[in-house]
Design a protein around this motif. Structure first.
Motif, PDB file in Angstrom:
ATOM      1  N   MET A 149       0.822  -1.201   0.000  1.00  0.00           N
ATOM      2  CA  MET A 149       0.000   0.000   0.000  1.00  0.00           C
ATOM      3  C   MET A 149       0.860   1.258   0.000  1.00  0.00           C
ATOM      4  SD  MET A 149      -2.238   2.002   2.734  1.00  0.00           S
ATOM      5  CE  MET A 149      -0.672   2.457   3.362  1.00  0.00           C
ATOM      6  N   VAL A 150       1.869   1.315   0.855  1.00  0.00           N
ATOM      7  CA  VAL A 150       2.723   2.499   0.936  1.00  0.00           C
ATOM      8  C   VAL A 150       3.435   2.708  -0.404  1.00  0.00           C
ATOM      9  CG1 VAL A 150       4.751   3.502   2.068  1.00  0.00           C
ATOM     10  CG2 VAL A 150       2.960   2.427   3.435  1.00  0.00           C
ATOM     11  N   THR A 151       3.885   1.629  -1.035  1.00  0.00           N
ATOM     12  CA  THR A 151       4.544   1.735  -2.342  1.00  0.00           C
ATOM     13  C   THR A 151       3.563   2.216  -3.401  1.00  0.00           C
ATOM     14  OG1 THR A 151       6.177   0.054  -1.773  1.00  0.00           O
ATOM     15  CG2 THR A 151       5.771   0.433  -4.136  1.00  0.00           C
ATOM     16  N   ALA A 152       2.363   1.676  -3.394  1.00  0.00           N
ATOM     17  CA  ALA A 152       1.365   2.096  -4.386  1.00  0.00           C
ATOM     18  C   ALA A 152       1.048   3.581  -4.241  1.00  0.00           C
ATOM     19  CB  ALA A 152       0.095   1.261  -4.230  1.00  0.00           C
ATOM     20  N   ILE A 153       0.838   4.049  -3.017  1.00  0.00           N
ATOM     21  CA  ILE A 153       0.488   5.455  -2.822  1.00  0.00           C
ATOM     22  C   ILE A 153       1.682   6.364  -3.132  1.00  0.00           C
ATOM     23  CG2 ILE A 153      -0.228   7.176  -1.108  1.00  0.00           C
ATOM     24  CD1 ILE A 153      -2.065   5.044   0.052  1.00  0.00           C
TER      25      ILE A 153
END
Length: 184
Positions: A149-153
């Motif tokens: 999630m952190v990478t996607a955002i």
């Protein structure tokens, strides 16, 4: 975002739905001009909710010089991206707001946001290219969403200007060669 995309595509959007969105935003608006936002009407404003609220205010038709938008932008400029206070949701939505406000504030925000994200990207090992939800500091949403999630955002934040046109078009003014922002 879905309602604004539908409008921009020429689809009919139920006016009662938009009126309901205006009513909800007004109920959670805080600050001197209503440009800071809370999660619930009975709670205080937060950076994340302010970024989402100002973006929604823009999508609902607030002009660039609307006092709510200006108050939100001033808040973002006073709460610049900081690796010691990571918040991927705040950064993503605030980046969209600032992208809609081309000018020196956007340039400053974008340079700092880009620098922090590039410097904090993992550069070695099997996680190369990703962002660690705990390093350099823990992201408040990292526990729930993890590295994916952190990478996607973070990736979406870096590509805001490739994915979205600014809401306020730049048009030439009568002064030779200068540009000002106006609502589309």
């Amino acid at each position: 975002m879905a309602l604004k995309s539908a409008q921009m595509a020429g689809l009919q959007v139920n006016q009662q739905t938009l009126a309901g969105a205006h009513k909800w935003l007004k109920s959670v608006a805080k600050g001197q001009k209503g440009g800071l936002f809370a999660y619930r009407p009975d709670s205080g404003p937060s950076p994340t909710m302010t970024s989402v609220g100002v973006l929604a205010t823009q999508y609902l038709g607030a002009q660039r010089n609307d006092p709510r938008v200006v108050e939100g932008m001033n808040f973002f400029m006073a709460t610049m991206p900081n690796p010691k206070a990571r918040n991927c949701y705040y950064w993503y939505y605030a980046t969209q707001v600032m992208h809609n406000l081309p000018g020196p504030e956007w340039d400053r925000w974008n340079r700092e946001m880009r620098r922090i994200l590039i410097e904090s990207q993992v550069k070695e090992g099997c996680a190369t290219g990703s962002w660690d939800p705990k390093v350099p500091t823990a992201d408040p949403h990292g526990e729930a969403g993890g590295r994916v999630m952190v990478t996607a955002i973070a990736t979406l934040t870096l590509e805001v200007y490739y994915r979205y046109l600014p809401l306020y078009q730049l048009e030439p003014t009568e002064a030779a060669g200068t540009k000002t922002a106006s609502a589309n």
